[in-house]
Design a protein around this motif. Structure first.
Motif, mmCIF file in Angstrom:
data_model
loop_
_atom_site.group_PDB
_atom_site.id
_atom_site.type_symbol
_atom_site.label_atom_id
_atom_site.label_comp_id
_atom_site.label_asym_id
_atom_site.label_seq_id
_atom_site.Cartn_x
_atom_site.Cartn_y
_atom_site.Cartn_z
ATOM 1 N N LEU A 1 -51.590 -54.493 50.893
ATOM 2 C CA LEU A 1 -50.610 -53.777 50.080
ATOM 3 C C LEU A 1 -49.375 -53.571 50.936
ATOM 4 N N GLY A 2 -48.207 -53.969 50.447
ATOM 5 C CA GLY A 2 -46.973 -53.813 51.212
ATOM 6 C C GLY A 2 -46.950 -54.749 52.406
ATOM 7 N N GLY A 3 -46.094 -54.466 53.354
ATOM 8 C CA GLY A 3 -45.925 -55.306 54.540
ATOM 9 C C GLY A 3 -44.693 -54.835 55.295
ATOM 10 N N LYS A 4 -43.921 -55.781 55.815
ATOM 11 C CA LYS A 4 -42.714 -55.374 56.542
ATOM 12 C C LYS A 4 -41.543 -55.127 55.597
ATOM 13 N N HIS A 5 -41.729 -55.442 54.320
ATOM 14 C CA HIS A 5 -40.676 -55.197 53.340
ATOM 15 C C HIS A 5 -40.866 -53.809 52.734
ATOM 16 N N LEU A 6 -39.859 -53.343 51.997
ATOM 17 C CA LEU A 6 -39.952 -52.029 51.368
ATOM 18 C C LEU A 6 -40.562 -52.154 49.967
ATOM 19 N N ASP A 7 -41.324 -51.157 49.577
ATOM 20 C CA ASP A 7 -41.938 -51.057 48.246
ATOM 21 C C ASP A 7 -42.953 -52.175 48.027
ATOM 22 N N PRO A 8 -44.214 -51.810 47.771
ATOM 23 C CA PRO A 8 -45.256 -52.833 47.657
ATOM 24 C C PRO A 8 -45.113 -53.744 46.429
ATOM 25 N N GLY A 9 -44.477 -53.313 45.366
ATOM 26 C CA GLY A 9 -44.449 -54.144 44.148
ATOM 27 C C GLY A 9 -45.737 -53.952 43.367
ATOM 28 N N GLY A 10 -45.677 -54.070 42.039
ATOM 29 C CA GLY A 10 -46.872 -53.796 41.231
ATOM 30 C C GLY A 10 -47.189 -52.308 41.242
ATOM 31 N N TYR A 11 -48.416 -51.955 40.836
ATOM 32 C CA TYR A 11 -48.814 -50.549 40.902
ATOM 33 C C TYR A 11 -48.779 -50.093 42.352
ATOM 34 N N ASP A 12 -48.381 -48.848 42.576
ATOM 35 C CA ASP A 12 -48.274 -48.333 43.940
ATOM 36 C C ASP A 12 -49.654 -47.906 44.445
ATOM 37 N N LEU A 13 -50.505 -48.905 44.662
ATOM 38 C CA LEU A 13 -51.855 -48.592 45.123
ATOM 39 C C LEU A 13 -51.820 -48.054 46.550
ATOM 40 N N MET A 14 -50.813 -48.465 47.322
ATOM 41 C CA MET A 14 -50.696 -47.938 48.679
ATOM 42 C C MET A 14 -50.464 -46.423 48.642
ATOM 43 N N GLY A 15 -49.696 -45.988 47.651
ATOM 44 C CA GLY A 15 -49.461 -44.556 47.495
ATOM 45 C C GLY A 15 -50.746 -43.804 47.191
ATOM 46 N N VAL A 16 -51.637 -44.439 46.442
ATOM 47 C CA VAL A 16 -52.895 -43.787 46.080
ATOM 48 C C VAL A 16 -53.876 -43.817 47.250
ATOM 49 N N VAL A 17 -53.868 -44.933 47.972
ATOM 50 C CA VAL A 17 -54.795 -45.075 49.100
ATOM 51 C C VAL A 17 -54.444 -44.055 50.188
ATOM 52 N N THR A 18 -53.137 -43.781 50.347
ATOM 53 C CA THR A 18 -52.717 -42.794 51.339
ATOM 54 C C THR A 18 -53.192 -41.419 50.897
ATOM 55 N N GLY A 19 -53.995 -40.790 51.731
ATOM 56 C CA GLY A 19 -54.544 -39.493 51.366
ATOM 57 C C GLY A 19 -55.807 -39.578 50.541
ATOM 58 N N SER A 20 -56.432 -40.765 50.476
ATOM 59 C CA SER A 20 -57.615 -40.905 49.619
ATOM 60 C C SER A 20 -58.911 -40.592 50.366
ATOM 61 N N GLU A 21 -58.807 -40.150 51.610
ATOM 62 C CA GLU A 21 -59.942 -39.581 52.349
ATOM 63 C C GLU A 21 -61.152 -40.498 52.412
ATOM 64 N N GLY A 22 -60.926 -41.793 52.582
ATOM 65 C CA GLY A 22 -62.038 -42.721 52.771
ATOM 66 C C GLY A 22 -62.838 -42.998 51.514
ATOM 67 N N LEU A 23 -62.315 -42.626 50.334
ATOM 68 C CA LEU A 23 -63.080 -42.811 49.095
ATOM 69 C C LEU A 23 -62.806 -44.136 48.392
#
Ligand SMILES: Cc1cc2nc3c(=O)[nH]c(=O)nc-3n(C[C@H](O)[C@H](O)[C@H](O)COP(=O)(O)OP(=O)(O)OC[C@H]3O[C@@H](n4cnc5c(N)ncnc54)[C@H](O)[C@@H]3O)c2cc1C
Lengths: 415, 495
Positions: free
Chosen positions: B190-212
C-alpha cells in the motif's frame, strides 16, 4: 427516467438507504454534482442528493476544528473560515473549470462531503498532508442503512479502526456521509514564491528537491514548462515566455522574508531567481491548485499521476517518447511527485502507456481525471490494483455495502 | 480480563505446530522452551501476563507469508509483536496462539534523501530511523517517549504519537507506504515513495489497527529536514487553570509550537527528583513550549509566547539558551513515567484525549476522583493536542489497589468521552480499554468495524481478544437483516 431524492436529515438518509438495500436499487450519491464526471460512470436510475444536509454544526476556532453536515456548500465553509482567519491546510482544489462545470460566483462550488469523498488536495499537500490527514471524524450511513460513526473532534485519537481515513476518497461507495469534523489551522500571515526561469524539467526536479530538503519549510513546489507558464494570469510567470519552477514559503512575516531570501541563495546555482509577493503568489498557486493551466483544450484527456518526486521528469519524458504527438502539455506539482498530463483524445486514453510509465519509474498511480463518459466506461479510471489487493478492496466494499447499492462501479468493477 | 477461551485442540497440537514452524523458520527462530517463552509473556502493560504457545521469529517476508498461511490452514491464531512496549496489552500473548515477533526485521533498506523518505523493516526502532539520517540533517518526526525501544512496525500498528505530533502529525501522517502480509499469506503493498496510496485508503485503516488486520513487513516513512533552530520556554504557574488558559491562548493566536506539554505538581516533583532538570518546585503547573524553525521565526514567536504566559500569570519563565538546556527542559518530561515509577511501587498510565477547553474541568474532577479512590495521581499531558496521561499511583501488593486503580482509570476515560473526547489518543485499545469501547461506540459501530476486520481476516486468527469487547463470527456479521419496505417516504423531497 432518473428519480432524485434530497433528504434533509441523517435519519431520512438512513431510511432511504435501508429501502434501497432491501430493494437492491442502486443509488448514485452526489453533493452539488461538480465532480459527477470524475470516476467511472455508474448506471443507476436513482440519485441520492446529499446537498440538503446542510449547515455548520459546531465551529470552534480555538479548538482548530469545524463540524458540519456533509452537504454544506464549500462557500459556507470558506466564509466561516475566512472570518476566523483560518483555513483547510490541504488547499482544497476547485476543479469545476477543469471538469467543464460552470464556475461563476453564483454557481454551486461543491460540498464538503464531496470534497472528502474524493480526497482532493492542492499544492500544500506535500507539507501539510492530504484531505485524509485533516478529517478527524465522520458520521454516515452504510450500505446497510445503518448510521455509523468513527473518530471525533480531537486530533489525537486511536480508538478503533480509523474509518475516517477509509471514507475519505471512497467516492461514496462505502457510506453516505452525513456529518464531518475537520481539522483547521490558522491562515499564514504571509506567503512568497521564489521563481527560477528557463530551466529544463530534470533540473527543475533537482532544484525543487533541493528546496524541499532545505530547512526553509517550502509549502509548494511546482514546475511549469514554457507552454504552460505562458497561460498564467500572473504577468511575472507568463510574460518572460520561459519555463517556471516555483517554490513557496509561508508563515509569520519576519520568517517568510528571511526564508525566501535564504531559499533564493540556496537555489542560485540554477540561475537568477525572482520572487512573487502576496497577491501574485496566491494567484499562481490557485491556478496550479485548480489545474487551470492545463484545462485547455476542453476535448483533451487529462491524467493525474502520483509518483516518487524525483521521477516526475522521467515519467513525463517516457510519455513524450512513447507517444510523441499525444502529449499536448504537462506540468508538475508536489515537487515533481504530482504530474498533470493533457493528452490528445483517443478511445483508450493511452491508459496502458501512461500506467507503464508509472510502473517503470518507481511505481505510484495514475487517475484519468477527464474523458468522455464512454471512455471512462471502458478504461480503468483509477489505477488497477494487483489481484490480492483488488480482492481485498472488494471485500471491504462488501463489508459496508453488501447489496452493492452505493454508487456501484464508481471506483472499479464491483466497488 | 477475560480472554477468548483457549482452544484445547490447538494446545494439544503444540509439538506438531512447532515442528511445522521449524521447517519454515529454521534454527533459533522457533522458541518453545518455557523459560525463554517467559520473556514474551507481557508487553508494557505488565499487569497482564500469559506465556505464548510458541514464539516464531521469521526474518523474511516470505517466511512470514508461509507461517501465516500454515497457521491459517491449520486453525492457529497469531499475535504479532514488535518490541513489546505497548501500554494497552496489544501484544499480550494467548495460550493457544503463536506470537510472531518481528525483531529480526531490523534493517534499514533505503535512505532516499532526495525523495525525503526512508524504507525500513518493521523491527527497526523509531530512534534508529532518525539516527540513520541525522548526519544529513534530517529526522523522523513522530517521537514516542519509548523511541529508543519501540519498533517502527509497532508504531504503525498503534499509530504512535509523541511530543512533536502537534506540529508534525502522528505516525499516520508521516507514513508513505507499507508492505503487509494477510492471514492467507498474500502479500500486499500500500503506497510507496509517492503521496496518497490511490484506491481505498487501506493504509489509513491499517495504521492503528493493533495487529488485527495483517503483519507489517516493510514501512516507508517521510523524513523531514531538521529545523535550523529550536528553543523551549519553561513556564511555571500558580494554578493549573492559568496554565490551561495559556495553552488555549497560544493555539488561538495561531501559533503551532513543535511541542506544548504540561505537568502538574506531583509530576514536576517526581521528575525533578529523578533527573534534576532544575524545574521550579513552588508552582502547581509547568508548561514546556518548544518553537522551531528559522532563527527569525523562533525569536518572534518566543516573545509572543512569553507575553501570553505573563499575561496569564506565569510566576516563572525561562527560555533555553542552548541545545543542552533545551534537552534538560525535556529530560524531566520525557522521563516522567520512570520518575513516577520511583515514587510508587506501581503506576497505571492513562491516555484519553479531550477538547482543550475541557482541561480545567477534567483536572478538577480527576482530583476529586483521586480523593475518592484514595490513590495519588500525577498528570502529564500533550497539552497542545489535549492528550492526557494521568499516572495513577498504586501498590499491587496491597489487596484491591490494582482493582481500584483500574476503576479510577476507567472513570477518567469515561469522563474524557463525556466532555467530547476519546478513550485513547496514542496508546491503543488493546485489552486494556477493550471493555470500554461501548462508551464511545454503539453496537452498530462496533459491528461495522468488525466487518472490516472480517474483510482482512475472515477466520479471525489475528490478535483475537483485542480491541473488540465481544467477538462475533464473520458469517453472522455478514448477514443482512432487511426490513424490506414499500417506498413512499412522504417526508423526503423528490425530484
Ligand atoms: C515508557 C513508555 C513510554 C511510551 N510513550 C509513548 C508515547 O509517547 N507515545 C506513544 O504513542 N506511545 C508510547 N508508548 C507506547 C508504545 O511504545 C507504542 O505503542 C509503540 O508504538 C509500540 O511499539 P512496539 O514495537 O513496542 O509494539 P508492540 O508493543 O510489540 O505491539 C503493539 C501492537 O502492535 C502490533 N504489532 C507490532 N508490530 C507489528 C507488525 N509488524 N505488524 C502488525 N502488527 C504489529 C501488536 O500485535 C500489538 O497489538 C510508550 C511505552 C512505554 C513503555
Amino acid at each position: 427516467m432518473t428519480q432524485s431524492y434530497r433528504p434533509d436529515t441523517p435519519e431520512q438518509v438512513a431510511e432511504l438507504v435501508a429501502w434501497a438495500a432491501a430493494e437492491t436499487t442502486p443509488l448514485d450519491l452526489r453533493g452539488h454534482g461538480t465532480r459527477a464526471d470524475l470516476g467511472c460512470p455508474t448506471n443507476t436510475s436513482h440519485v441520492l442528493d446529499l446537498s440538503g444536509l446542510s449547515g455548520i454544526i459546531d465551529y470552534a476556532p480555538n479548538e482548530l476544528v469545524i463540524t458540519a453536515r456533509a452537504g454544506t456548500s464549500m462557500a459556507t465553509i470558506q466564509a466561516a473560515l475566512d472570518d476566523a482567519g483560518q483555513m483547510l491546510a490541504f488547499e482544497p482544489p476547485d476543479w469545476r473549470a477543469l471538469l467543464g462545470k460552470p464556475d461563476g460566483p453564483d454557481d454551486p462550488p461543491g460540498t464538503l462531503g464531496g470534497l472528502v469523498a474524493s480526497n482532493l488536495s492542492g499544492p500544500r499537500r506535500l507539507a501539510a498532508g492530504a484531505a485524509r490527514d485533516h478529517v478527524l471524524g465522520i458520521q454516515g450511513v452504510s450500505g446497510r442503512g445503518e448510521a455509523i460513526k468513527s473518530g471525533g473532534r480531537v486530533v489525537k485519537n486511536v480508538t478503533g479502526f480509523d474509518l475516517s481515513k477509509l471514507m475519505t476518497g471512497s467516492f461514496g461507495t462505502l457510506a453516505a456521509l452525513t456529518d464531518l469534523s475537520l481539522k483547521v489551522v490558522p491562515r499564514p500571515e504571509e506567503s512568497r514564491t521564489v521563481l527560477i526561469r528557463g530551466i529544463g524539467d530534470q533540473a527543475a526536479m533537482e532544484a525543487m528537491s533541493r528546496g524541499l530538503c532545505s530547512p526553509h519549510e517550502v509549502s509548494g513546489a511546482c514546475y511549469l514548462p514554457e507552454d504552460v507558464a505562458c497561460r498564467s494570469a500572473v504577468a511575472a510567470v507568463r510574460d518572460p515566455g520561459r519555463s517556471v519552477t516555483a517554490l513557496r514559503v509561508e508563515g509569520p512575516e519576519p520568517s517568510v522574508v528571511w526564508r525566501s531570501e535564504a531559499l533564493r541563495n540556496e537555489l542560485s546555482a540554477w540561475g537568477p531567481t525572482d520572487a512573487l509577493h502576496t497577491a501574485d503568489s496566491a494567484a499562481l498557486w490557485a491556478e496550479v491548485r485548480d489545474a487551470r493551466l492545463i484545462a485547455d483544450p476542453p476535448e483533451a484527456q487529462i491524467w493525474r499521476l502520483s509518483v516518487p518526486p524525483m521521477n516526475g521528469a522521467a515519467v513525463a519524458r517516457a510519455l513524450e517518447h512513447n507517444a510523441p504527438s499525444a502529449l499536448l502539455s504537462w506540468m508538475a506539482d508536489w515537487g515533481g511527485g504530482l504530474l498533470w498530463l493533457s493528452l490528445a483524445p483517443t478511445p483508450h486514453a493511452h491508459a496502458a502507456g501512461v500506467r507503464r510509465a508509472v510502473d517503470h519509474h518507481g511505481g505510484g498511480h495514475a487517475t484519468l481525471i477527464r474523458a468522455s463518459r464512454d471512455v471512462r466506461a471502458h478504461v480503468a479510471v483509477f489505477h488497477p490494483a494487483p489481484a490480492p489487493l483488488e480482492a481485498l478492496s472488494r471485500r471491504v466494499k462488501e463489508s459496508f455495502d453488501p447489496a452493492g447499492i452505493l454508487s456501484p462501479g464508481r471506483m472499479a468493477e464491483g466497488r | 480480563m477475560r480472554m477468548p477461551d483457549p482452544d484445547a485442540d490447538v494446545i494439544a497440537r503444540r509439538a506438531a505446530i512447532a515442528r511445522a514452524l521449524r521447517r519454515i523458520v529454521p534454527g533459533e527462530g522457533v522458541i518453545v522452551d518455557e523459560d525463554a517463552l517467559r520473556a514474551y509473556e507481557c508487553d508494557g502493560l505488565s499487569a497482564y501476563r500469559q506465556p505464548p504457545l510458541i514464539v516464531v521469529l521469521p526474518s523474511t517476508t516470505e517466511q512470514v507469508s508461509t507461517v501465516l498461511r500454515y497457521c491459517h490452514d491449520n486453525g492457529v491464531k497469531i499475535v504479532p509483536r514488535g518490541a513489546g512496549t505497548s501500554l494497552s496489552g496489544g501484544a499480550l500473548p494467548l495460550a493457544d496462539a503463536v506470537t510472531l515477533g518481528l525483531g529480526k526485521f531490523n534493517r534499514i533498506l533505503d535512505i532516499d534523501i532526495e525523495n525525503r523518505c526512508v524504507v525500513a523493516q518493521p523491527g527497526v526502532t523509531n530512534l534508529a530511523i532518525t539516527t540513520a539520517v541525522q548526519d544529513q540533517g534530517f529526522y523522523y518526526a513522530p517521537d514516542p517517549s519509548s523511541q529508543i525501544a519501540c519498533s517502527i512496525g509497532g508504531n504503525v500498528a498503534e499509530n504512535a504519537g509523541g511530543v512533536h505530533c502537534l506540529k508534525y502529525g502522528l505516525t499516520t501522517n508521516n507514513l508513505l507506504g507499507v508492505e503487509m502480509v494477510l492471514m492467507t499469506g498474500e502479500v500486499i503493498r500500500l503506497g510507496g515513495k509517492h503521496l496518497d496510496p490511490g484506491g481505498y485508503d487501506l493504509m489509513g485503516v491499517v495504521t492503528g489497527s493493533e495487529g488485527l488486520l495483517g503483519v507489517i513487513t516493510e514501512v516507508t516513512v517521510r523524513i523531514l529536514r531538521a529545523p535550523e533552530t529550536a528553543r523551549a520556554v519553561l513556564m511555571g504557574f500558580p494554578d493549573t487553570d492559568s496554565a490551561a488558559a495559556t495553552v488555549a491562548d497560544i493555539i488561538a493566536r495561531g501559533i503551532i509550537p513543535a511541542g506544548l506539554e504540561m505537568m502538574d505538581k506531583p509530576a514536576i516533583h517526581a521528575a525533578e527528583d529523578f533527573v534534576h532538570a532544575d524545574y521550579p518546585l513552588d508552582v502547581e503547573a509547568l508548561l514546556i513550549c518548544e518553537l522551531d524553525g528559522p532563527e527569525a521565526e523562533v525569536t518572534h514567536l518566543i516573545e509572543r509566547v512569553e507575553a501570553i504566559a505573563r499575561d496569564k500569570g506565569a510566576t516563572s519563565l525561562r527560555v533555553s539558551t542552548s541545545d543542552a538546556e533545551r534537552a534538560l527542559f525535556w529530560a524531566g518530561r520525557k522521563a516522567a513515567f520512570p520518575a513516577v515509577g520511583r515514587i510508587s511501587p506501581d503506576y497505571y498510565c492513562m491516555d484519553g484525549t479531550i477538547p482543550r477547553h475541557a482541561l480545567p474541568t477534567v483536572l478538577k474532577r480527576t482530583a476529586e476522583m483521586s480523593t475518592r479512590y484514595g490513590l495519588r495521581c500525577a498528570n502529564v499531558f500533550h497539552a497542545g493536542d489535549g492528550n492526557l496521561h494521568p499516572l495513577i499511583l498504586f501498590d499491587a501488593n496491597v489487596p484491591d489497589e490494582l482493582e481500584r486503580a483500574e476503576a479510577f482509570g476507567a472513570e477518567i476515560l469515561k469522563l474524557c468521552v463525556e466532555v467530547g473526547g476519546v478513550l485513547t489518543g496514542e496508546h491503543g485499545v488493546g485489552v486494556e480499554k477493550r471493555d470500554l469501547m461501548g462508551e464511545m461506540f454503539s453496537d452498530i459501530d462496533l459491528q461495522q468495524q468488525q466487518r472490516l476486520k472480517c474483510a482482512f481476516d475472515p477466520g479471525q486468527f489475528l490478535n483475537p481478544g483485542k480491541v473488540f469487547p465481544t467477538l462475533h463470527r464473520c458469517a453472522e456479521l455478514g448477514r443482512m437483516h432487511l426490513s424490506g419496505g414499500s417506498m413512499p417516504f412522504p417526508d423526503i423531497p423528490r425530484f
